[in-house]
Design a protein around this motif. Structure first.
Motif, PDB file in Angstrom:
ATOM      1  N   GLY A  53       0.848  -1.192   0.000  1.00 39.75           N
ATOM      2  CA  GLY A  53       0.000   0.000   0.000  1.00 39.75           C
ATOM      3  C   GLY A  53       0.876   1.232   0.000  1.00 39.75           C
ATOM      4  O   GLY A  53       2.041   1.165   0.408  1.00 39.75           O
ATOM      5  N   LEU A  54       0.322   2.346  -0.491  1.00 39.41           N
ATOM      6  CA  LEU A  54       1.106   3.588  -0.520  1.00 39.41           C
ATOM      7  C   LEU A  54       0.147   4.775  -0.525  1.00 39.41           C
ATOM      8  O   LEU A  54      -0.834   4.786  -1.268  1.00 39.41           O
ATOM      9  N   ALA A  55       0.448   5.754   0.306  1.00 39.10           N
ATOM     10  CA  ALA A  55      -0.334   6.990   0.355  1.00 39.10           C
ATOM     11  C   ALA A  55       0.418   8.075  -0.419  1.00 39.10           C
ATOM     12  O   ALA A  55       1.658   8.066  -0.476  1.00 39.10           O
ATOM     13  N   ALA A  56      -0.334   9.021  -0.993  1.00 35.46           N
ATOM     14  CA  ALA A  56       0.281  10.025  -1.877  1.00 35.46           C
ATOM     15  C   ALA A  56       1.357  10.843  -1.168  1.00 35.46           C
ATOM     16  O   ALA A  56       2.385  11.172  -1.769  1.00 35.46           O
ATOM     17  N   ASN A  57       1.126  11.168   0.114  1.00 35.48           N
ATOM     18  CA  ASN A  57       2.151  11.975   0.787  1.00 35.48           C
ATOM     19  C   ASN A  57       3.454  11.210   0.991  1.00 35.48           C
ATOM     20  O   ASN A  57       4.498  11.823   1.225  1.00 35.48           O
ATOM     21  N   GLN A  58       3.431   9.896   0.850  1.00 31.49           N
ATOM     22  CA  GLN A  58       4.680   9.133   0.930  1.00 31.49           C
ATOM     23  C   GLN A  58       5.587   9.383  -0.264  1.00 31.49           C
ATOM     24  O   GLN A  58       6.772   9.056  -0.221  1.00 31.49           O
ATOM     25  N   ILE A  59       5.030   9.911  -1.352  1.00 32.00           N
ATOM     26  CA  ILE A  59       5.896  10.347  -2.457  1.00 32.00           C
ATOM     27  C   ILE A  59       5.859  11.873  -2.564  1.00 32.00           C
ATOM     28  O   ILE A  59       6.177  12.437  -3.612  1.00 32.00           O
ATOM     29  N   GLY A  60       5.465  12.517  -1.484  1.00 27.93           N
ATOM     30  CA  GLY A  60       5.586  13.971  -1.411  1.00 27.93           C
ATOM     31  C   GLY A  60       4.430  14.757  -1.999  1.00 27.93           C
ATOM     32  O   GLY A  60       4.531  15.962  -2.169  1.00 27.93           O
ATOM     33  N   VAL A  61       3.324  14.073  -2.298  1.00 25.29           N
ATOM     34  CA  VAL A  61       2.155  14.743  -2.879  1.00 25.29           C
ATOM     35  C   VAL A  61       1.063  14.840  -1.811  1.00 25.29           C
ATOM     36  O   VAL A  61       0.573  13.827  -1.320  1.00 25.29           O
ATOM     37  N   GLY A  62       0.662  16.049  -1.485  1.00 23.69           N
ATOM     38  CA  GLY A  62      -0.271  16.259  -0.386  1.00 23.69           C
ATOM     39  C   GLY A  62      -1.725  16.145  -0.763  1.00 23.69           C
ATOM     40  O   GLY A  62      -2.536  17.023  -0.445  1.00 23.69           O
TER      41      GLY A  62
END
Ligand code: ZN
Length: 177
Positions: A53-62
């Motif tokens: 799983g991955l959340a957008a803020n984990q790649i710097g997108v808020g």
């Protein structure tokens, strides 16, 4: 997904200590091409890092978006994305299993979570969707909706486990990337 679109590009994953992980994400209001591209990049980033799983803020997108590829307790695989997710229900006994995070690499701790969870949101076209289940999927849905609120699984730990986790996180020697 439109045929012929270039596949997503894996982006670097932000680590513990990066303020973006502590900042609640904004609701998505534009269901445009850049949102579709973001979801593709998030899938690529998740697979490159061998995550579930991955959340957008984990790649710097808020923005309030997560992607997932994980199994429920029966072993059935669930793959997809949710835009503007809301954790609408949790249920069942607390399941205290090992949990980790791509933003806290290599460290895993027993984390108590309800064994069933349901999330509602929309897809990249704005159409309503609901994702629900048990097993790893339930854990993932709770973990990713936490991320979008600026929370980490470390915040769900208590007592000795929490103290050990904070000690290990602070002394972790993660390579630059
Ligand atoms: Zn995580």
């Amino acid at each position: 997904m439109t045929a012929g679109r270039t596949r997503g590009v894996a982006r670097p994953i932000r680590r513990f200590g990066d303020p973006v992980l502590r900042t609640p994400t904004d609701e998505v209001v534009d269901f445009d091409e850049s949102l579709a591209r973001l979801v593709e990049d998030m899938m690529a980033s998740m697979y490159a890092a061998e995550g579930v799983g991955l959340a957008a803020n984990q790649i710097g997108v808020g923005l309030s978006v997560f992607v997932y590829d994980c199994a429920d307790a029966s072993g059935e695989r669930h793959v997809g994305h949710v835009v503007n997710p809301v954790l609408v229900s949790t249920d069942g006994d607390l399941d205290e299993s090992d949990e980790g995070c791509l933003s806290v690499p290599g460290l895993y701790y027993d984390t108590a979570r309800p064994s069933y969870a349901a999330v509602e949101g929309v897809d990249i076209t704005g159409a309503p969707i609901r994702v629900a289940g048990d097993g790893q999927l339930a854990r993932c849905l709770q973990h990713e909706t936490d991320h979008l609120k600026g929370l980490l699984f470390l915040d769900r730990l208590h007592g000795r486990t929490k103290r050990r986790a904070m000690r290990e996180v602070m002394s972790a020697d993660w390579p630059d990337r």
